[in-house]
Write an enzyme that holds these catalytic residues in place. Structure first.
Site, mmCIF file in Angstrom:
data_model
loop_
_atom_site.group_PDB
_atom_site.id
_atom_site.type_symbol
_atom_site.label_atom_id
_atom_site.label_comp_id
_atom_site.label_asym_id
_atom_site.label_seq_id
_atom_site.Cartn_x
_atom_site.Cartn_y
_atom_site.Cartn_z
ATOM 1 N N PRO A 36 10.005 33.912 22.364
ATOM 2 C CA PRO A 36 9.511 34.967 21.473
ATOM 3 C C PRO A 36 8.518 35.872 22.190
ATOM 4 O O PRO A 36 7.559 35.408 22.805
ATOM 5 C CB PRO A 36 8.840 34.177 20.352
ATOM 6 N N GLU A 37 8.772 37.170 22.128
ATOM 7 C CA GLU A 37 7.905 38.156 22.777
ATOM 8 C C GLU A 37 7.289 39.040 21.699
ATOM 9 O O GLU A 37 7.440 38.754 20.508
ATOM 10 C CB GLU A 37 8.718 38.931 23.815
ATOM 11 N N LYS A 88 1.493 38.468 22.271
ATOM 12 C CA LYS A 88 2.194 37.205 22.067
ATOM 13 C C LYS A 88 1.392 36.231 21.207
ATOM 14 O O LYS A 88 1.578 35.016 21.304
ATOM 15 C CB LYS A 88 2.520 36.558 23.413
#
Length: 430
Positions: A36-37, A88
């Site tokens: 996940p970014e 993030k």
């Protein structure tokens, strides 16, 4: 999107229609083989604010025994939840409806690791790996869950963002740009540009698939020195001011869209993903997983080459890798057949072992092969680079002698037994 979700939740009915669609949930769990970014964190914040805007939560916060975070010392008979993403990281705020008779607001800051996501589901049907749970006051209750199958994600108490992380590439673009150009003397920019882009001290929110897409659009070799690439942007900015110091904001935006530089793409490329991902919250757009896969121009695209950088992360690119490319590696290209399989079945990234292979190679089956995703998860970047002291060398050993086929052994045993019955010999021990 958020208004429609909040409206549906506030009007009570249709609990399921504002639960994240199956396609979106699988996508958020990392179906594209990427951690996940910043777009995924931003989407998670939009999802929480949308579905939880009209919900009231109650009681304490439940934590699993294996969650990578502390117990949450917050309890209230009625409270709400809001979210804010930055790079993030994602911050949840628990706010009691009656501040006078309840504890002060409690903040939690999450990192998603490789597979973290949030889900809203019935409390009686909790998903696996739900490591933190917030229960609603309705009957029957629902639960907002932080789900993380691989347990690389974590949370900590307080509202402070991680100190070593720089400004967010999405929500704090100007501060992000100035932070990079002002610190080009840092040794972090002695590294290849593909490695520098994962340094969260300067590129907070950029991850593996985003760096590949950004470099590909500008045709920048991934292993070109970072300082060489970024110092050119500093000179270009000064030249633009000299040519036309009276540029208006609208003209600057148009110019940026026509000729974007690397730092501008660090903002606009994630924004493209965020714009496309927002449709995932709409049950009428359940095919956006395929839409995202088609949006990719470089990452996991057929014909593109790949190499591992010094941190063990795979970078996808086209053309020459650049002067700082690691030695001893050959370019690997994504075959077209495998790419088609990935589009049809995202789970195809995990190798499958057949029963015949289990019989032939019991040791290999007992110890599954480490995939690219696992290696990338273990090398999840910190604010100033990868964790130290984690390097492992592969042991070299003598290959084991080949074993005979199971069918051959069975035939041999049956023949020996036949001979023994006929009195032609005794059965030897096998």
């Amino acid at each position: 999107m958020g208004a429609r979700a909040a409206h549906g939740a506030a009007n009570g009915g249709g609990r399921a229609q504002w639960e994240l669609p199956v396609a979106a949930r699988s996508w958020l769990r990392g179906a594209v083989a990427a951690m996940p970014e910043c777009p995924e964190l931003h989407l998670a914040g939009c999802f929480i604010n949308g579905v939880c805007g009209g919900l009231v939560f109650a009681g304490g916060v439940e934590r699993s025994a294996v969650g990578r975070g502390p117990e949450v010392p917050f309890r209230s008979e009625a409270y709400r939840i809001s979210a804010l993403a930055r790079g993030k990281e994602l911050r949840l705020t628990l706010s009691a409806l009656d501040p006078a008779a309840a504890p002060p607001p409690q903040d939690l800051v999450f990192r998603f690791g490789m597979s973290g996501s949030f889900r809203l589901c019935p409390a009686a049907e909790l998903p696996r790996h739900a490591h933190l749970r917030f229960l609603t006051r309705e009957s029957p209750p629902r639960a907002l869950c932080f789900v993380d199958a691989r347990r690389f994600g974590s949370w900590r108490l307080g509202d402070a963002w991680q100190q070593e992380r720089g400004p967010c590439v999405v929500s704090e673009y100007q501060a992000f740009r100035e932070n990079v150009l002002r610190n080009l003397d840092d040794k972090a920019f002695d590294k290849p540009i593909c490695e520098a882009l994962l340094n969260q001290k300067y590129f907070n929110g950029i991850g593996n698939y985003l760096r590949a897409e950004i470099l590909y659009r500008l045709k920048i070799p991934p292993f070109e020195k970072a300082r060489t690439v970024l110092e050119a942007l500093k000179d270009q900015k000064q030249e633009r001011r000299k040519k036309d110091p009276s540029l208006t904001l609208s003209k600057k935006v148009k110019l940026m869209r026509k000729n974007p530089d690397l730092l501008e793409l660090c903002h606009t490329v994630p924004m493209e993903v965020i714009t496309a991902e927002k449709h995932l919250l709409d049950p009428e757009h359940s095919d956006n997983y395929a839409t995202f896969k088609n949006w990719l121009q470089c990452y996991l695209v057929p014909g593109m080459s790949s190499l591992r950088d010094r941190n063990g992360r795979t970078i996808w690119f086209q053309g020459e890798p650049g002067p700082m490319a690691p030695t001893g590696q050959k370019h690997q290209k994504m075959p077209r057949k495998k790419r088609a399989q990935l589009k049809a079945d995202p789970e195809a990234l995990t190798p499958k072992v057949t029963s015949r292979a289990l019989k032939r190679r019991p040791r290999a089956a007992a110890t599954p092969q480490k995939s690219d995703e696992k290696e990338e998860g273990e090398e999840e970047e910190e604010a100033d680079g990868p964790r130290k002291g984690r390097a492992r060398r592969r042991r070299r050993g003598t290959p084991a002698p080949a074993l005979p086929e199971p069918e051959v052994l069975l035939k041999t045993r049956s023949r020996l037994r036949m001979s023994a019955r006929r009195g032609r010999g005794a059965v030897p021990v096998m």
